[in-house]
Design an enzyme around this catalytic site. Sequence first.
Site, PDB file in Angstrom:
ATOM      1  N   GLY A 164       0.744  -1.030   0.082  1.00 47.31           N
ATOM      2  CA  GLY A 164      -0.040  -0.030   0.039  1.00 47.31           C
ATOM      3  C   GLY A 164       0.912   1.363   0.104  1.00 47.31           C
ATOM      4  O   GLY A 164       0.404   2.344   0.474  1.00 47.31           O
TER       5      GLY A 164
ATOM      6  N   ASN B 264       1.539   3.117  -2.538  1.00 54.86           N
ATOM      7  CA  ASN B 264       0.666   4.048  -3.372  1.00 54.86           C
ATOM      8  C   ASN B 264      -0.355   4.634  -2.456  1.00 54.86           C
ATOM      9  O   ASN B 264      -0.772   6.009  -2.765  1.00 54.86           O
ATOM     10  CB  ASN B 264       0.239   3.310  -4.657  1.00 54.86           C
ATOM     11  CG  ASN B 264       1.358   3.288  -5.529  1.00 54.86           C
ATOM     12  OD1 ASN B 264       1.954   4.180  -6.166  1.00 54.86           O
ATOM     13  ND2 ASN B 264       2.189   2.091  -5.924  1.00 54.86           N
TER      14      ASN B 264
ATOM     15  N   ARG C  32      -5.322  -8.501  -8.536  1.00 50.32           N
ATOM     16  CA  ARG C  32      -6.343  -9.492  -9.120  1.00 50.32           C
ATOM     17  C   ARG C  32      -7.046  -8.822  -9.822  1.00 50.32           C
ATOM     18  O   ARG C  32      -7.441  -7.492 -10.266  1.00 50.32           O
ATOM     19  CB  ARG C  32      -7.334  -9.471  -7.605  1.00 50.32           C
ATOM     20  CG  ARG C  32      -8.393 -10.441  -8.160  1.00 50.32           C
ATOM     21  CD  ARG C  32      -9.268 -10.660  -6.738  1.00 50.32           C
ATOM     22  NE  ARG C  32     -10.670 -11.359  -7.327  1.00 50.32           N
ATOM     23  CZ  ARG C  32     -11.762 -10.731  -7.782  1.00 50.32           C
ATOM     24  NH1 ARG C  32     -11.733  -9.374  -7.602  1.00 50.32           N
ATOM     25  NH2 ARG C  32     -12.890 -11.418  -8.190  1.00 50.32           N
TER      26      ARG C  32
ATOM     27  N   LEU D  93     -10.288  -7.695 -11.928  1.00 54.24           N
ATOM     28  CA  LEU D  93     -11.753  -7.664 -11.599  1.00 54.24           C
ATOM     29  C   LEU D  93     -12.541  -8.142 -12.683  1.00 54.24           C
ATOM     30  O   LEU D  93     -12.238  -8.078 -13.882  1.00 54.24           O
ATOM     31  CB  LEU D  93     -11.932  -6.075 -11.479  1.00 54.24           C
ATOM     32  CG  LEU D  93     -11.504  -5.431 -10.257  1.00 54.24           C
ATOM     33  CD1 LEU D  93     -11.628  -3.959 -10.186  1.00 54.24           C
ATOM     34  CD2 LEU D  93     -12.171  -5.945  -9.042  1.00 54.24           C
TER      35      LEU D  93
ATOM     36  N   SER E 184       2.515   3.301 -16.252  1.00 58.40           N
ATOM     37  CA  SER E 184       1.360   3.806 -16.867  1.00 58.40           C
ATOM     38  C   SER E 184       0.038   3.756 -15.905  1.00 58.40           C
ATOM     39  O   SER E 184      -0.174   3.062 -14.816  1.00 58.40           O
ATOM     40  CB  SER E 184       0.966   3.110 -18.003  1.00 58.40           C
ATOM     41  OG  SER E 184       1.852   2.994 -18.833  1.00 58.40           O
TER      42      SER E 184
ATOM     43  N   ASP F  38      -5.372  -4.307 -18.422  1.00 57.53           N
ATOM     44  CA  ASP F  38      -4.205  -3.442 -18.741  1.00 57.53           C
ATOM     45  C   ASP F  38      -4.400  -2.875 -20.136  1.00 57.53           C
ATOM     46  O   ASP F  38      -3.461  -2.313 -20.478  1.00 57.53           O
ATOM     47  CB  ASP F  38      -2.822  -4.006 -18.436  1.00 57.53           C
ATOM     48  CG  ASP F  38      -2.617  -4.435 -17.052  1.00 57.53           C
ATOM     49  OD1 ASP F  38      -3.134  -4.069 -16.173  1.00 57.53           O
ATOM     50  OD2 ASP F  38      -1.974  -5.557 -16.893  1.00 57.53           O
TER      51      ASP F  38
HETATM   52  C1  GRF Z   1       3.375  -0.909  -7.860  1.00 57.51           C
HETATM   53  O1  GRF Z   1       4.513  -1.309  -8.229  1.00 57.51           O
HETATM   54  C2  GRF Z   1       2.106  -1.105  -8.945  1.00 57.51           C
HETATM   55  O2  GRF Z   1       2.865  -0.741 -10.294  1.00 57.51           O
HETATM   56  C3  GRF Z   1       2.150  -2.845  -8.966  1.00 57.51           C
HETATM   57  O3  GRF Z   1       2.069  -3.029  -7.491  1.00 57.51           O
HETATM   58  C4  GRF Z   1       2.873  -2.248  -6.901  1.00 57.51           C
HETATM   59  C5  GRF Z   1       1.960  -1.680  -5.856  1.00 57.51           C
HETATM   60  O4  GRF Z   1       2.701  -1.560  -4.558  1.00 57.51           O
HETATM   61  N1  GRF Z   1       0.999  -2.997  -9.484  1.00 57.51           N
HETATM   62  P1  GRF Z   1       1.952  -0.979  -3.208  1.00 57.51           P
HETATM   63  O5  GRF Z   1       1.153  -1.921  -2.669  1.00 57.51           O
HETATM   64  O6  GRF Z   1       1.330   0.464  -3.602  1.00 57.51           O
HETATM   65  O7  GRF Z   1       3.175  -0.503  -2.374  1.00 57.51           O
END
Ligand code: GRF
Length: 218
Positions: free
Chosen positions: A16, A18, A92, A94, A137, A146
């Site tokens: 998490g 992000n 996952r 969706l 992206s 994607d």
């Molecule tokens: C990111 O590298 C994203 O591009 C990928 O999973 C990672 C997410 O990491 N799909 P986090 O859970 O936000 O740390």
Amino acid sequence: MSSSSLRTAVLISGTGSNLKTLIDANGSGKLDLEFCRVISNRRDAGGLAHAAAAGIPSLVIDESDAAEQDRRITASLLESRAELVVLAGYMRILGDSPVEAFAGRMINLHPSLLPRYPGLHTYRRALEAGDRVHGASIHFVTGVLDGGPVISQVQIPVRDGDTERDLAARLGPREHALLRATVELFSQGRVELTDAGVRVDGHVRTTPLLLNDDDELG
Ligand code: GRF
């Protein structure tokens, strides 16, 4: 938080980082979001702790039956009145139910320069192809994995001797900046999905927005 704060739900599977980026940017006033829900498909996702610390309602939806899991996700998101749904490290695929319910309001962060390398192992595939540039992206989520219209991208160099781990470490902070800047566009009401493609500031884009070194999209 103003009355116009964008109601935002975030779906996660892992650390998490992000999600944390969005929470921090919101806390410091750089974004104007109201986090209405965090959903994880894994009970052990570290990101759930970020949601708890920020007081965001969160839940785990991890039914083994995929259709039932999708049904619960859709119901939860609708109940949360999310205006934007961010898939941030949600590992996952969706099903149609949530994707259709949030068409044009659901975005995904993917660690490649789409349309190159949809799916998994993007770093490995970029290295094997001998790419000199890699990146991430953000795209609208459609029924194609994607494969939805790309809104924005960030590029990083690939250096001699790089490993997958090197690329992941270099890309991570740039992904965070990309997500912050792209979600800001949504909170400002500047981006939408139209039949003609991604429209930003009233103009349909022929190419994705690119994040520059000052973390601005152009
Ligand atoms: C990111 O590298 C994203 O591009 C990928 O999973 C990672 C997410 O990491 N799909 P986090 O859970 O936000 O740390």
